[in-house]
Design a protein around this motif. Structure first.
Motif, PDB file in Angstrom:
ATOM      1  N   ALA A  55      -4.217   4.750   8.876  1.00  0.00           N
ATOM      2  CA  ALA A  55      -4.152   3.939   7.659  1.00  0.00           C
ATOM      3  C   ALA A  55      -3.645   2.535   7.967  1.00  0.00           C
ATOM      4  N   VAL A  56      -2.688   2.411   8.896  1.00  0.00           N
ATOM      5  CA  VAL A  56      -2.184   1.095   9.283  1.00  0.00           C
ATOM      6  C   VAL A  56      -3.284   0.282   9.953  1.00  0.00           C
TER       7      VAL A  56
ATOM      8  N   CYS B 261      -6.126   7.944   5.071  1.00  0.00           N
ATOM      9  CA  CYS B 261      -6.556   7.202   6.258  1.00  0.00           C
ATOM     10  C   CYS B 261      -7.751   6.311   5.954  1.00  0.00           C
ATOM     11  N   LEU B 262      -8.735   6.798   5.192  1.00  0.00           N
ATOM     12  CA  LEU B 262      -9.904   5.991   4.879  1.00  0.00           C
ATOM     13  C   LEU B 262      -9.574   4.814   3.964  1.00  0.00           C
TER      14      LEU B 262
ATOM     15  N   CYS C 242     -14.203   4.442  12.172  1.00  0.00           N
ATOM     16  CA  CYS C 242     -14.974   5.524  11.544  1.00  0.00           C
ATOM     17  C   CYS C 242     -15.215   6.660  12.533  1.00  0.00           C
ATOM     18  N   ALA C 243     -15.492   6.309  13.802  1.00  0.00           N
ATOM     19  CA  ALA C 243     -15.688   7.356  14.811  1.00  0.00           C
ATOM     20  C   ALA C 243     -14.419   8.178  14.997  1.00  0.00           C
ATOM     21  N   THR C 244     -13.274   7.515  14.986  1.00  0.00           N
ATOM     22  CA  THR C 244     -12.002   8.227  15.146  1.00  0.00           C
ATOM     23  C   THR C 244     -11.742   9.152  13.962  1.00  0.00           C
ATOM     24  N   VAL C 245     -12.045   8.697  12.758  1.00  0.00           N
ATOM     25  CA  VAL C 245     -11.855   9.537  11.574  1.00  0.00           C
ATOM     26  C   VAL C 245     -12.721  10.783  11.660  1.00  0.00           C
TER      27      VAL C 245
ATOM     28  N   PRO D 101       0.834  -1.216   0.000  1.00  0.00           N
ATOM     29  CA  PRO D 101       0.000   0.000   0.000  1.00  0.00           C
ATOM     30  C   PRO D 101       0.864   1.259   0.000  1.00  0.00           C
ATOM     31  N   PHE D 102       0.267   2.341  -0.438  1.00  0.00           N
ATOM     32  CA  PHE D 102       0.978   3.608  -0.488  1.00  0.00           C
ATOM     33  C   PHE D 102       1.362   4.065   0.923  1.00  0.00           C
ATOM     34  N   THR D 103       2.509   4.697   0.988  1.00  0.00           N
ATOM     35  CA  THR D 103       2.848   5.427   2.207  1.00  0.00           C
ATOM     36  C   THR D 103       2.062   6.738   2.237  1.00  0.00           C
ATOM     37  N   LEU D 104       2.184   7.450   3.340  1.00  0.00           N
ATOM     38  CA  LEU D 104       1.457   8.713   3.453  1.00  0.00           C
ATOM     39  C   LEU D 104       1.892   9.689   2.367  1.00  0.00           C
ATOM     40  N   ASP D 105       3.179   9.815   2.133  1.00  0.00           N
ATOM     41  CA  ASP D 105       3.663  10.748   1.107  1.00  0.00           C
ATOM     42  C   ASP D 105       3.237  10.313  -0.283  1.00  0.00           C
TER      43      ASP D 105
END
Length: 750
Positions: free
Chosen positions: A722-723, A587-588, A698-701, A560-564
């Motif tokens: 994301a992790v 993140c989603l 979802c609540a945290t997002v 998966p993609f990293t954040l950057d």
């Protein structure tokens, strides 16, 4: 080497005497990098990118000049080019083509001829004619300069200076025919990376972005992850290898294969390979699948030959050739007529007979060229010049016709070879499609006395015997090698969606059945495989060897993609979007390219319905869609379990999720979902942990991505969300613990 783009910036490296003395090779490599960089900065793509991001060209130039990686690659390319600079003071003329040499010779001949005529007739001319002659000399010199500047641009290279700008000589740069490769494979990627790394960071909580630029190159929007770079190195090597593409669903295995098909992973100095993409069937016969691959390869070969061949029919080509010949002949006759009339008027008398006699005397040596030049009046000298021009054009025309005929013969030979290969391909395709049946027969009747009759019927039917699986494999290997030799030099065959075969045993059996087509000279095979194949491949050398280890020579895992990488992916598609929305999509989606694309599409659709929606509105919309879909899946799974009071309570909690949009209420529902008794059945317990972890996520997002999230609060720590999204599918309890720890760190309640 192509003509260089020259700007007004003087070469700093060329004036660096200290670098010249200390390390001459590094100084030359830096000089070459600077010269290519000056041309790259003039590319429309780079200029538009710098302007769009508000970057200075000088900063980009200095950044690339300071790149140790780029400098090292330049040194390697200079060594491959093998250009040696052994004349630092005397710089020669650049290499000219035959056409440029002809223009230079004709221009010089006209200039020298006019000067000689003016010299011989100067004493006999009155003052007025002398003034006209001087003005004519200026006009002839101006015409010569104009012709040379237009027809032979950049003829002379002076030491360190060209067109008023300090430049290095091509031999000093030492790239030779590697110039274009260095430009497209080293310098332009470095500039693209600089623009991406220093792109304008926008901080706002409203969704605003520009429309995608349809004119931008596809390659410019390709995020070059470590896996993509490795795939490109594999394609560059052009070996006969079989490569397994592994990774979770949605990590971009199919996208990588499509990038191969579009030529985005090929080098600019190499011809694009012939790419064939096939999808692995869920139910198959090995022999039928190899025949399917063979048919796809035949169709790809026919499409490539048709694309490269002349699209004009033979009769139209002959008409066009006849028209060109007619136009050329008419132009030659007109030119010959004008020259003949001018020579007749200038020479006077019997011009043809006198010129013939004069030519014989010159050939026999009775008249020298000096005597010919000094012994004729001015008018006849002009006539001789016109005759010389006519003969020179005649010779050039004959040479050009010879070159054209040679090219036509070479092209015809290539067309004949491709036509033969096309017939072979069509025969192969027909053999795959049909079972050829031939029926021949004879029948007759003979009348006998007393109304008697005698008859006989005879027929023969011959059907081609079907090929066995080993024979089908051999035929495919022979044709694939022939296609690699006759067309692109490389053939890439990609088998996609093998990871969608649910049972590992079937996937292993499939590879066992088709791996006989691997290891064909000039052919590269890419197969997308499931994650369990990675474990078997990585255990090689430990006494554990399975079918994947024996079939594939390399394994490339797509992560998966990293954040950057996610931020870059979003920024390249939604230009001008703020960082808050890039973080939200990452993140989603958990960094999965497929889900990241889905988030980007949903954000674009929402922006088309609501004017500049806020971050909180976008987050609630995306989370609501995720909760609706996941709740439907969780409820459907619960319906398949054995009915019990605990299952009824779980279903009640699940059905209450879609109508809840407050983060606190969602967190409370998540807490109820994961509270299980010790004697709870395993299926219900697993469903509770999966659903509860997702609801808490979802609540945290929703808590994090609200309208108070400013740019100074964005940090790499958000990547932990994301992790968690990546882990919750396989390890929901571990993901829950990580999520609870993340919430505690941000001061949120459990």
């Amino acid at each position: 080497m192509s003509d260089h783009h020259l700007d007004e910036t003087e070469s700093d490296v060329l004036r660096d005497g200290e670098g010249f003395i200390e390390d001459f090779d590094t100084w030359l490599s830096l000089l070459a990098l600077e010269d290519v960089l000056d041309e790259a900065l003039g590319e429309p793509e780079i200029a538009a990118g710098l302007h769009r991001e508000g970057l200075r060209a000088d900063d980009a130039r200095n950044a690339v000049l300071g790149s140790a990686t780029a400098l090292a690659r330049i040194r390697m390319e200079r060594e491959r080019a093998g250009v040696v600079f052994d004349r630092p003071r005397r710089l020669p003329l650049r290499q000219m083509t035959l056409r440029e040499a002809g223009w230079l010779a004709v221009t010089c001949a006209l200039l020298v001829g006019y000067l000689r005529i003016l010299q011989l007739s100067w004493q006999a001319m009155p003052l007025g004619f002398q003034l006209v002659g001087v003005l004519g000399l200026g006009a002839v010199i101006g015409m010569a300069v104009l012709v040379i500047s237009r027809r032979i641009p950049g003829l002379f290279v002076t030491e360190g200076r060209e067109r008023g700008t300090d430049r290095a000589h091509p031999e000093m740069i030492g790239l030779g025919d590697r110039w274009e490769f260095v430009l497209h494979e080293i310098v332009l990627p470095e500039l693209r990376d600089h623009i991406r790394d220093h792109r304008r960071i926008r901080d706002r909580v409203n969704l605003v972005f520009e429309d995608p630029d349809a004119s931008a190159e596809l390659e410019a929007g390709l995020v070059r992850t470590a896996a993509v770079k490795r795939l490109r190195r594999i394609v560059d090597r052009a070996e006969s290898v079989a490569v397994a593409l592994a990774g979770h669903r949605g990590t971009g295995k199919t996208t990588s294969i499509r990038s191969l098909e579009q030529g985005l992973l090929s080098r600019s100095d190499q011809a694009a390979p012939l790419v064939v993409v096939a999808s692995a069937p869920a139910a198959y016969e090995a022999r039928d699948f190899v025949l399917h691959l063979h048919a796809l390869l035949c169709k790809a070969v026919l499409a490539k030959i048709s694309k490269g061949s002349r699209a004009v029919p033979g009769r139209l080509r002959r008409r066009a050739a006849f028209g060109r010949l007619l136009r050329t002949s008419l132009a030659f006759l007109v030119f010959w007529g004008v020259v003949a009339v001018a020579v007749r008027l200038l020479w006077g008398g019997t011009a043809a007979q006198d010129l013939g006699t004069l030519a014989v005397e010159v050939v026999n040596g009775r008249v020298t060229l000096q005597q010919l030049w000094t012994g004729q009046p001015t008018a006849r000298l002009i006539a001789l010049g016109l005759v010389s021009m006519f003969l020179l054009r005649l010779v050039i025309g004959v040479l050009a016709a010879g070159v054209t005929v040679t090219r036509l013969l070479i092209a015809r030979r290539r067309d004949v070879r491709l036509a033969g290969f096309r017939r072979v391909t069509e025969q192969q395709l027909d053999r795959i499609r049909f079972l050829q049946t031939y029926t021949t027969g004879w029948s007759g009747k003979l009348s006998m006395p007393l109304k008697g009759e005698a008859g006989r019927t005879w027929s023969t039917q011959r059907a081609e015997q079907q090929l066995t699986h080993p024979e089908v494999v051999d035929k495919f290997r022979e044709f694939a090698e022939l296609a690699a030799v006759n067309l692109a030099g490389r053939v890439v065959i990609a088998i996609d969606e093998l990871d969608k075969i649910g049972e590992p045993d079937k996937a292993h059996q499939f590879i066992n059945d088709v791996k006989g087509v691997f290891d064909v000279p000039g052919c590269l095979f890419f197969v997308s495989v499931s994650d369990d194949a990675v474990l078997g491949f990585e255990q090689r050398g430990l006494g554990v060897r399975d079918v994947f280890d024996s079939a594939f020579s390399e394994m490339v895992r797509l992560e998966p993609f990293t954040l950057d990488e996610s931020r870059l992916w979003i920024a390249l598609r939604l230009r001008g979007v703020s960082e808050q929305f890039c973080y939200l999509a990452h993140c989603l989606s958990g960094g999965l390219p497929r889900d990241l694309k889905r988030c980007a599409v949903e954000m674009a659709d929402l922006a088309s319905e609501i004017y500049q929606p806020s971050l909180e509105v976008v987050a609630r919309s995306l989370v609501a869609g995720e909760l609706t879909g996941k709740t439907r899946a969780f409820t459907a799974t619960a319906a398949t379990l054995e009915r019990s009071p605990e299952l009824v309570a779980l279903t009640t909690d699940l059905l209450g999720i879609p109508g809840t949009d407050a983060p606190e209420e969602l967190a409370e529902i998540a807490g109820r979902l994961v509270r299980t008794e010790e004697d709870t059945a395993a299926p219900i317990s697993d469903l509770r942990w999966h659903s509860g972890c997702f609801v808490l996520f979802c609540a945290t997002v929703l808590e994090v991505f609200d309208d108070t999230l400013t740019g100074d609060r964005l940090s790499p720590g958000l990547h932990r969300l994301a992790v968690v999204r990546q882990r919750m599918a396989m390890h929901p309890r571990q993901a829950w613990d990580d999520l609870v720890e993340f919430r505690k760190g941000r001061g949120s309640g459990e």
